[in-house]
Design an enzyme around this catalytic site. Structure first.
Site, PDB file in Angstrom:
ATOM      1  CB  SER A 141      35.593   1.193   1.792  1.00  0.00           C
ATOM      2  OG  SER A 141      36.107   0.134   1.013  1.00  0.00           O
ATOM      3  CE1 TYR A 159      31.288   0.918  -1.417  1.00  0.00           C
ATOM      4  CE2 TYR A 159      33.645   0.541  -1.536  1.00  0.00           C
ATOM      5  CZ  TYR A 159      32.452   0.474  -0.837  1.00  0.00           C
ATOM      6  OH  TYR A 159      32.444  -0.026   0.445  1.00  0.00           O
ATOM      7  CB  ALA A 203      35.180   8.694  -6.202  1.00  0.00           C
ATOM      8  CB  SER A 204      31.227   7.321  -2.850  1.00  0.00           C
ATOM      9  OG  SER A 204      31.397   5.947  -2.523  1.00  0.00           O
ATOM     10  CE  LYS A 205      31.605   3.270   1.543  1.00  0.00           C
ATOM     11  NZ  LYS A 205      30.736   3.424   2.729  1.00  0.00           N
ATOM     12  CB  ILE A 213      33.419  -7.126   6.250  1.00  0.00           C
ATOM     13  CG1 ILE A 213      34.423  -6.043   6.720  1.00  0.00           C
ATOM     14  CG2 ILE A 213      32.609  -7.676   7.421  1.00  0.00           C
ATOM     15  CD1 ILE A 213      35.477  -6.486   7.698  1.00  0.00           C
TER      16      ILE A 213
HETATM   17  N1  LIG Z   1      31.555  -5.781   3.284  1.00  0.00           N
HETATM   18  C1  LIG Z   1      32.731  -5.215   3.062  1.00  0.00           C
HETATM   19  O1  LIG Z   1      33.737  -5.889   2.728  1.00  0.00           O
HETATM   20  C2  LIG Z   1      32.903  -3.735   3.242  1.00  0.00           C
HETATM   21  C3  LIG Z   1      34.204  -3.226   3.106  1.00  0.00           C
HETATM   22  C4  LIG Z   1      34.405  -1.867   3.271  1.00  0.00           C
HETATM   23  C5  LIG Z   1      33.347  -1.039   3.591  1.00  0.00           C
HETATM   24  N2  LIG Z   1      32.085  -1.551   3.727  1.00  0.00           N
HETATM   25  C6  LIG Z   1      31.032  -0.612   4.063  1.00  0.00           C
HETATM   26  O2  LIG Z   1      30.309  -1.097   5.176  1.00  0.00           O
HETATM   27  C7  LIG Z   1      28.944  -0.626   5.082  1.00  0.00           C
HETATM   28  C8  LIG Z   1      27.989  -1.788   5.197  1.00  0.00           C
HETATM   29  O3  LIG Z   1      28.261  -2.694   4.130  1.00  0.00           O
HETATM   30  P1  LIG Z   1      27.785  -4.224   4.155  1.00  0.00           P
HETATM   31  O4  LIG Z   1      28.933  -5.044   3.809  1.00  0.00           O
HETATM   32  O5  LIG Z   1      27.007  -4.487   5.388  1.00  0.00           O
HETATM   33  O6  LIG Z   1      26.822  -4.224   2.882  1.00  0.00           O
HETATM   34  P2  LIG Z   1      25.359  -4.845   2.690  1.00  0.00           P
HETATM   35  O7  LIG Z   1      25.120  -4.786   1.228  1.00  0.00           O
HETATM   36  O8  LIG Z   1      25.256  -6.140   3.396  1.00  0.00           O
HETATM   37  O9  LIG Z   1      24.455  -3.775   3.438  1.00  0.00           O
HETATM   38  C9  LIG Z   1      24.205  -2.503   2.906  1.00  0.00           C
HETATM   39  C10 LIG Z   1      22.843  -2.070   3.390  1.00  0.00           C
HETATM   40  O10 LIG Z   1      22.593  -0.764   2.862  1.00  0.00           O
HETATM   41  C11 LIG Z   1      21.261  -0.746   2.395  1.00  0.00           C
HETATM   42  N3  LIG Z   1      21.092   0.238   1.330  1.00  0.00           N
HETATM   43  C12 LIG Z   1      21.489   0.151   0.039  1.00  0.00           C
HETATM   44  N4  LIG Z   1      21.090   1.239  -0.639  1.00  0.00           N
HETATM   45  C13 LIG Z   1      20.450   2.018   0.255  1.00  0.00           C
HETATM   46  C14 LIG Z   1      19.813   3.277   0.164  1.00  0.00           C
HETATM   47  N5  LIG Z   1      19.724   3.952  -0.994  1.00  0.00           N
HETATM   48  N6  LIG Z   1      19.253   3.780   1.279  1.00  0.00           N
HETATM   49  C15 LIG Z   1      19.299   3.096   2.441  1.00  0.00           C
HETATM   50  N7  LIG Z   1      19.865   1.911   2.593  1.00  0.00           N
HETATM   51  C16 LIG Z   1      20.445   1.388   1.498  1.00  0.00           C
HETATM   52  C17 LIG Z   1      20.968  -2.158   1.885  1.00  0.00           C
HETATM   53  O11 LIG Z   1      19.570  -2.414   1.851  1.00  0.00           O
HETATM   54  C18 LIG Z   1      21.719  -3.001   2.897  1.00  0.00           C
HETATM   55  O12 LIG Z   1      20.895  -3.361   3.987  1.00  0.00           O
HETATM   56  C19 LIG Z   1      28.854   0.133   3.765  1.00  0.00           C
HETATM   57  O13 LIG Z   1      29.035   1.513   4.016  1.00  0.00           O
HETATM   58  C20 LIG Z   1      30.017  -0.419   2.976  1.00  0.00           C
HETATM   59  O14 LIG Z   1      30.433   0.471   1.970  1.00  0.00           O
HETATM   60  C21 LIG Z   1      31.837  -2.890   3.544  1.00  0.00           C
END
Ligand SMILES: NC(=O)c1ccc[n+]([C@@H]2O[C@H](COP(=O)([O-])OP(=O)(O)OC[C@H]3O[C@@H](n4cnc5c(N)ncnc54)[C@H](O)[C@@H]3O)[C@@H](O)[C@H]2O)c1
Length: 249
Positions: free
Chosen positions: A142, A156, A158-160, A188
């Site tokens: 991220s 968050y 730190a995890s990333k 996104i």
């Molecule tokens: N959307 C953004 O702007 C953005 C930016 C940077 C990084 N990301 C990363 O992209 C990835 C997807 O994010 P997204 O935007 O689609 O988010 P989202 O919230 O739409 O989807 C996350 C999914 O993870 C699932 N989830 C949550 N906790 C869980 C668990 N304990 N076990 C299994 N599944 C679990 C949820 O049910 C959901 O379907 C993530 O790793 C997020 O950190 C997203």
């Protein structure tokens, strides 16, 4: 080359019911891959699987909690029992909870680390013995782990940051048989950041040269590229999908 190299390849995708995960799933499906979709949202991931492949021959789903090692065991066993092996792993499951640092509890910190970082370890550790040579792992970091940072989300970020360091060390250890890379999205437009965009969307847009937020499909294209032979000489790298946010002013 991307089209041809993913046909019939076996993919494990976690967080598959999410905004980005479901877009990655549609991309892999369009490219002819066989996919195990894993997510905490059992109903969401099961309807996605049946909408992509009503026969269940090429796309299957499992209920999965990334923070539970036993769920990683079960997801990997289900995939191997069904498809025989693994070619690509995309651990995309994560949570993004608002919490000012001053009041962040140990339990809140641990919950984010357990899903976003421990979960990546659990599924990678169990998948790797079944990934065939030539396979790949693409982790999802991220902008919160880079210049973007993420106030109110120290856990968050730190995890990333952990995912990034994990990916580079793992890439070195597994090369050349398995290539390991990261896709690092900016903002996104998915359910994960809906609240954030309501509060600070204009500010984020003003620092995004693309002039718009990204789509899950744009992240999915970068993931598919890193899984395909079109990226065969790319190892231990990060592709930023952020509309140019790091270009500077
Ligand atoms: N959307 C953004 O702007 C953005 C930016 C940077 C990084 N990301 C990363 O992209 C990835 C997807 O994010 P997204 O935007 O689609 O988010 P989202 O919230 O739409 O989807 C996350 C999914 O993870 C699932 N989830 C949550 N906790 C869980 C668990 N304990 N076990 C299994 N599944 C679990 C949820 O049910 C959901 O379907 C993530 O790793 C997020 O950190 C997203």
């Amino acid at each position: 080359m991307i089209e041809n190299s993913l046909r019939d390849q076996v993919v494990i995708l976690t967080g598959a019911a999410g905004g980005i995960g479901s877009a990655i799933a549609r991309t892999f499906h369009r490219l002819g891959a066989r996919i195990l979709l894993a997510d905490y949202d059992e109903q969401g991931v099961s309807s996605l699987a049946s909408s992509l492949d009503p026969t269940g021959e090429r796309v299957i789903s499992v209920a999965y909690d990334a923070s539970k090692p036993a769920d990683a065991d079960a997801a990997v066993s289900t995939c191997v029992a069904r498809f025989g092996h693994i070619d690509h792993l995309v651990p995309a499951a994560a949570i993004f909870e608002d919490q000012p640092f001053a009041t962040m509890t140990d339990a809140q910190w641990r919950r984010t680390m357990s899903v976003n970082l421990d979960g990546v370890f659990y599924i990678c550790r169990r998948s790797i013995p079944h990934i065939r040579p030539g396979g790949t792992i693409v982790t999802i970091a991220s902008s919160a782990a880079h210049e973007g940072c993420s106030p109110q989300h120290v856990h968050y970020g730190a995890s990333k940051g952990g995912v990034l360091a994990f990916t580079k060390s793992l890439a070195r250890e597994l090369s050349p048989n398995i290539r390991v890379n990261t896709v690092s999205p900016g903002t996104i437009d998915t359910p994960m950041v809906a609240d954030l965009l309501r509060q600070k969307g204009d500010k984020f847009l003003s620092i995004t040269p693309a002039g718009r937020f990204g789509t899950g499909e744009e992240v999915g294209d970068a993931v598919a590229f890193l899984c395909s032979n079109a990226s065969s000489y790319i190892m231990g790298q990060t592709i930023h999908v952020n509309g140019g946010s790091y270009m500077g002013g």
